[in-house]
Scaffold this active site. Structure first.
Site, short mmCIF file in Angstrom:
data_model
loop_
_atom_site.label_atom_id
_atom_site.label_comp_id
_atom_site.label_asym_id
_atom_site.label_seq_id
_atom_site.Cartn_x
_atom_site.Cartn_y
_atom_site.Cartn_z
N LYS A 46 0.86 -1.71 -0.03
CA LYS A 46 0.25 -0.38 0.14
C LYS A 46 1.04 0.79 0.24
O LYS A 46 0.30 2.35 -0.84
CB LYS A 46 -1.33 0.20 0.98
N LYS A 51 -5.26 -9.50 -6.47
CA LYS A 51 -6.58 -10.11 -5.25
C LYS A 51 -7.79 -8.60 -5.63
O LYS A 51 -7.39 -7.66 -6.23
CB LYS A 51 -5.63 -9.27 -4.21
N LYS A 89 -11.41 -3.31 -3.08
CA LYS A 89 -12.17 -2.10 -3.25
C LYS A 89 -11.63 -1.39 -3.81
O LYS A 89 -11.76 -0.40 -4.62
CB LYS A 89 -12.26 -1.76 -1.67
P1 ATP Z 1 -8.45 -2.71 0.05
O1 ATP Z 1 -8.46 -2.84 -1.00
O2 ATP Z 1 -9.23 -2.09 -0.66
O3 ATP Z 1 -7.60 -2.77 0.75
P2 ATP Z 1 -10.20 -4.58 0.76
O4 ATP Z 1 -11.02 -5.46 -0.72
O5 ATP Z 1 -9.17 -5.29 1.14
O6 ATP Z 1 -9.54 -3.39 0.30
P3 ATP Z 1 -10.87 -4.69 3.35
O7 ATP Z 1 -11.87 -3.85 4.06
O8 ATP Z 1 -8.72 -4.57 3.35
O9 ATP Z 1 -10.93 -4.83 1.73
O10 ATP Z 1 -10.94 -6.18 4.28
C1 ATP Z 1 -12.07 -7.11 4.63
C2 ATP Z 1 -11.67 -8.64 4.68
O11 ATP Z 1 -12.17 -9.10 3.54
C3 ATP Z 1 -10.77 -9.23 4.81
O12 ATP Z 1 -10.69 -9.95 6.29
C4 ATP Z 1 -10.16 -8.90 4.15
O13 ATP Z 1 -8.84 -10.63 4.23
C5 ATP Z 1 -10.98 -9.67 3.01
N1 ATP Z 1 -10.79 -9.58 1.72
C6 ATP Z 1 -10.14 -8.55 0.97
N2 ATP Z 1 -10.14 -8.92 0.32
C7 ATP Z 1 -10.43 -10.24 -0.59
C8 ATP Z 1 -10.46 -11.03 -1.28
N3 ATP Z 1 -9.83 -10.50 -2.39
N4 ATP Z 1 -10.45 -12.53 -1.39
C9 ATP Z 1 -11.21 -13.08 0.14
N5 ATP Z 1 -11.33 -12.33 0.78
C10 ATP Z 1 -10.98 -10.58 0.45
#
Ligand code: ATP
Ligand code: LTN
Length: 332
Positions: A111, A198, A201
């Site tokens: 990040k 991955k 969001k």
């Molecule tokens: P960003 O990419 O903006 O950091 P994010 O999509 O990773 O956001 P978070 O709020 O950081 O979202 O994650 C919330 C939860 O969702 C965490 O437990 C994280 O491990 C899970 N998570 C995030 N992305 C994935 C994914 N692609 N597959 C499975 N679990 C996920």
């Protein structure tokens, strides 16, 4: 009853990866553990957020969790920033954690590279660096035993474990040592436009993820335009991450095993497979979307639920912090 806890950042809409990796496992834990479900707004501001958007996103996160099946009668649903003890414990844990430990966090390294105007870590906020320690405070404050998260958060939960063990050793038994709960399949859903990244969001292209609020047509379009690997066979393979990812989503959405899906598509093309996958995802997410939109329409009720959750969490957090202050030696 065992205690479980998880948190998601109120940035943008949740996607199918968040749902599969974290929300669905949390919902499942509601029946046999005391679940605490957090909207981690103070984690979100480690990257720049527009205040108006953030406020909207906090409310829509609450609506999303409720729409996914979080039941406020069973679960303590709350906003992290309402409980000042998280920040207080985070400070103490920052004094327990080592620079080297924090520097090893891979999410920070990734990040920091993306931080606005940054040349690597130079331009990242200090909060982005200390964020895993705030997450450890979130977990340890409530004597959490189980932390349902996606694969990318495993390292952070391990840090929380290490800090709990070190604090207990140095100051006397205080914290429960938590365990991450990571599902065997679906803990890392990949982006639809790049099978090596991955699903996220904060990805620049909305085509890379399926948001829980996407309507049926948007879901169909996104799946039909998802990248696939070279070759024509529909089977999992370490060297074919895109099709492997689509098979994982198909399996989780339908409850069918990956092998049975592979078998059903022997001799068929990507087109047929994707059409069926799109329908499976529409069926999987459709009811959730409807419920999210319903909850989102009643802001007063969302605020009431969050206030109630904050009150419950506050009592637990205040109790624990009293003990922590005594252990550290600041209570006279
Ligand atoms: P960003 O990419 O903006 O950091 P994010 O999509 O990773 O956001 P978070 O709020 O950081 O979202 O994650 C919330 C939860 O969702 C965490 O437990 C994280 O491990 C899970 N998570 C995030 N992305 C994935 C994914 N692609 N597959 C499975 N679990 C996920
Ligand atoms: N860092 C997590 C969100 C998070 C969390 C937590 C998850 C903050 N505090 C406590 C589990 C337990 C992320 O997904 N970005």
């Amino acid at each position: 009853m065992k205690r479980s806890l998880t948190g998601l950042q109120p940035t943008n809409f949740l996607h199918i990866g968040n749902y599969i990796g974290a929300v669905q496992p949390a919902v499942a834990l509601q029946s046999d553990t005391q679940l605490l479900m957090m909207i981690v707004d103070y984690h979100a501001i480690t990257m720049p957020q527009d205040p108006k958007e953030l406020r909207k996103n906090i409310l829509s996160a609450a609506a999303t969790y409720l729409g996914c099946g979080i039941d406020p009668a069973k679960t303590i649903l709350f906003q992290q920033s309402r409980i000042a003890e998280h920040m207080e414990l985070a400070w103490i844990l920052q004094c327990v954690a080592k620079m080297g430990e924090a520097e090893r966090m891979t999410q920070y390294k990734d990040k920091a590279k993306k931080a606005e105007g940054a040349k690597g870590a130079e331009g990242a906020s200090v909060g982005l660096f200390t964020y895993p320690i705030l997450m450890a405070a979130d977990i340890l404050l409530y004597d959490t035993e189980i932390v349902p998260v996606g694969e990318d958060q495993k390292q952070h939960v391990e840090l929380a474990r290490d800090l709990a063990i070190r604090f207990n050793r140095d100051f006397g038994e205080t914290f429960v040592v938590p365990e991450p709960k990571i599902r065997a399949e679906g803990a890392r859903i990949m982006a639809l436009d790049d099978g090596t990244k991955k699903m996220s969001k904060s990805a620049p292209s909305a085509k890379s993820y399926i948001a829980l609020t996407d309507d049926a047509d948007t879901i169909r379009k996104k799946i039909m335009s998802a990248v696939t690997d070279s070759g024509t066979e529909i089977r999992t393979d370490r060297n074919r991450p895109a099709i492997t990812n689509l098979l994982t989503i198909f399996s989780v959405a339908t409850g069918r095993s990956i092998e049975s899906i592979e078998l059903a598509y022997v001799g068929k093309g990507y087109g047929d497979f994707k059409k069926d996958l799109a329908e499976a995802v529409v069926e999987y997410l459709g009811p959730i979307r409807g419920r999210i939109l319903n909850f989102a329409a009643d802001e007063t009720e969302l605020k009431r639920i969050l206030a109630e959750g904050a009150e419950k969490a506050k009592g637990m957090a205040a109790f624990k912090m009293n003990k922590v202050r005594q252990r550290v030696g600041v209570t006279l």
